[in-house]
Write a protein that holds these residues in place. Structure first.
Motif, mmCIF file in Angstrom:
data_model
loop_
_atom_site.group_PDB
_atom_site.id
_atom_site.type_symbol
_atom_site.label_atom_id
_atom_site.label_comp_id
_atom_site.label_asym_id
_atom_site.label_seq_id
_atom_site.Cartn_x
_atom_site.Cartn_y
_atom_site.Cartn_z
ATOM 1 N N THR A 35 41.895 -59.412 33.389
ATOM 2 C CA THR A 35 40.753 -60.625 33.986
ATOM 3 C C THR A 35 41.165 -62.018 33.693
ATOM 4 O O THR A 35 40.127 -62.657 33.764
ATOM 5 C CB THR A 35 39.626 -60.057 33.018
ATOM 6 N N SER A 36 42.401 -62.428 33.148
ATOM 7 C CA SER A 36 42.556 -63.832 32.951
ATOM 8 C C SER A 36 44.244 -63.876 33.182
ATOM 9 O O SER A 36 44.870 -62.823 33.155
ATOM 10 C CB SER A 36 42.107 -63.993 31.523
ATOM 11 N N PHE A 37 44.563 -65.163 33.068
ATOM 12 C CA PHE A 37 46.172 -65.398 33.248
ATOM 13 C C PHE A 37 46.682 -65.195 31.966
ATOM 14 O O PHE A 37 47.901 -64.707 31.814
ATOM 15 C CB PHE A 37 46.289 -66.716 33.628
ATOM 16 N N ALA A 38 46.115 -65.349 30.812
ATOM 17 C CA ALA A 38 46.683 -64.963 29.632
ATOM 18 C C ALA A 38 47.058 -63.330 29.551
ATOM 19 O O ALA A 38 48.017 -63.082 29.129
ATOM 20 C CB ALA A 38 45.708 -64.988 28.304
ATOM 21 N N GLU A 39 46.031 -62.443 30.031
ATOM 22 C CA GLU A 39 46.192 -61.290 30.007
ATOM 23 C C GLU A 39 47.323 -60.764 30.924
ATOM 24 O O GLU A 39 48.199 -59.772 30.727
ATOM 25 C CB GLU A 39 45.031 -60.426 30.589
ATOM 26 N N PRO A 59 39.070 -66.938 35.328
ATOM 27 C CA PRO A 59 38.436 -67.843 34.485
ATOM 28 C C PRO A 59 39.177 -68.963 33.569
ATOM 29 O O PRO A 59 38.440 -69.755 33.003
ATOM 30 C CB PRO A 59 37.710 -66.720 33.515
ATOM 31 N N ASP A 60 40.383 -68.420 33.058
ATOM 32 C CA ASP A 60 40.993 -69.344 32.459
ATOM 33 C C ASP A 60 41.977 -70.132 33.288
ATOM 34 O O ASP A 60 43.050 -71.023 32.414
ATOM 35 C CB ASP A 60 41.719 -68.712 31.368
ATOM 36 N N GLU A 61 41.864 -70.596 34.414
ATOM 37 C CA GLU A 61 42.765 -71.117 35.289
ATOM 38 C C GLU A 61 42.695 -72.869 35.066
ATOM 39 O O GLU A 61 43.865 -73.309 34.874
ATOM 40 C CB GLU A 61 42.278 -71.333 36.778
ATOM 41 N N ARG A 62 41.903 -73.295 34.158
ATOM 42 C CA ARG A 62 42.177 -74.624 33.646
ATOM 43 C C ARG A 62 43.088 -74.675 32.207
ATOM 44 O O ARG A 62 43.495 -75.795 32.156
ATOM 45 C CB ARG A 62 40.697 -75.348 33.399
ATOM 46 N N GLU A 63 43.282 -73.669 32.009
ATOM 47 C CA GLU A 63 44.114 -73.553 30.385
ATOM 48 C C GLU A 63 45.513 -73.427 30.891
ATOM 49 O O GLU A 63 46.516 -73.548 29.996
ATOM 50 C CB GLU A 63 43.471 -72.556 29.567
ATOM 51 N N TYR A 64 45.938 -73.021 32.006
ATOM 52 C CA TYR A 64 47.394 -72.626 32.514
ATOM 53 C C TYR A 64 47.808 -73.288 33.813
ATOM 54 O O TYR A 64 46.858 -73.502 34.612
ATOM 55 C CB TYR A 64 47.645 -70.975 32.454
ATOM 56 N N THR A 65 48.796 -73.887 33.708
ATOM 57 C CA THR A 65 49.401 -74.644 35.042
ATOM 58 C C THR A 65 50.099 -73.354 35.866
ATOM 59 O O THR A 65 50.559 -72.490 35.280
ATOM 60 C CB THR A 65 50.519 -75.597 34.655
ATOM 61 N N PRO A 66 49.667 -73.366 37.187
ATOM 62 C CA PRO A 66 50.225 -72.444 38.063
ATOM 63 C C PRO A 66 51.839 -72.294 37.806
ATOM 64 O O PRO A 66 52.389 -71.059 37.976
ATOM 65 C CB PRO A 66 49.904 -73.141 39.539
#
Length: 152
Positions: A35-39, A59-66
């Motif tokens: 459900t997130s990039f971290a996961e 939901p966490d797209e602002r925390e990780y660069t593509p």
């Protein structure tokens, strides 16, 4: 042998609908959901799916660069298929930056998803004995991201 898919979407309803759709394709097995990039990064490393099916808006797209997400995912998978309700130029560029082979409209997944995996993930082997519910023909929505960007 089945194609192992990691399903990544922030919506419980969408994950459930896509899981149900893929359940009809005997050659595909959803081995995990995120459900997130971290996961996504953690599960891709742990599960090593053949295909990561992901919405580029999480939901966490602002925390990780593509670029970071792409580098971590592509260490452990063969193919990324992006899915989104949005098909604007920014979403197409974002999907391409993530390393997606194709961007599919979520509204057309029933007709486009399996053919897109077959067309854009050639290193993923789909068994000929699989009970496929589609004939695998190319649909208009299943074109490479580069072609959709050129048309925009």
């Amino acid at each position: 042998m089945s194609i192992k898919v990691l399903l990544v979407d922030g919506s419980d309803v969408m994950r459930s609908a896509i899981r149900q759709l893929l359940k009809n394709e005997l050659s595909i097995e959803v081995i995990g959901t995120a459900t997130s990039f971290a996961e996504t990064i953690a599960l891709t490393a742990a599960l090593k799916p053949d295909v990561v099916l992901m919405d580029p808006h999480m939901p966490d797209e602002r925390e990780y660069t593509p670029a970071f997400v792409k580098s971590q995912i592509l260490l452990h998978t063969k193919c990324i298929v992006a899915i989104s309700l949005w098909s604007d130029a920014d979403t197409k560029t974002l999907a391409q930056t993530f390393g997606a082979h194709v961007l599919l409209d979520k509204m057309n997944l029933y007709s486009d998803l399996i053919p897109a995996i077959k067309q854009f993930c050639p290193s993923v082997i789909i068994p000929k004995t699989a009970n496929s519910f589609r004939n695998g023909s190319k649909s208009p929505a299943s074109v490479p991201i580069e072609e959709t960007l050129d048309a925009a």
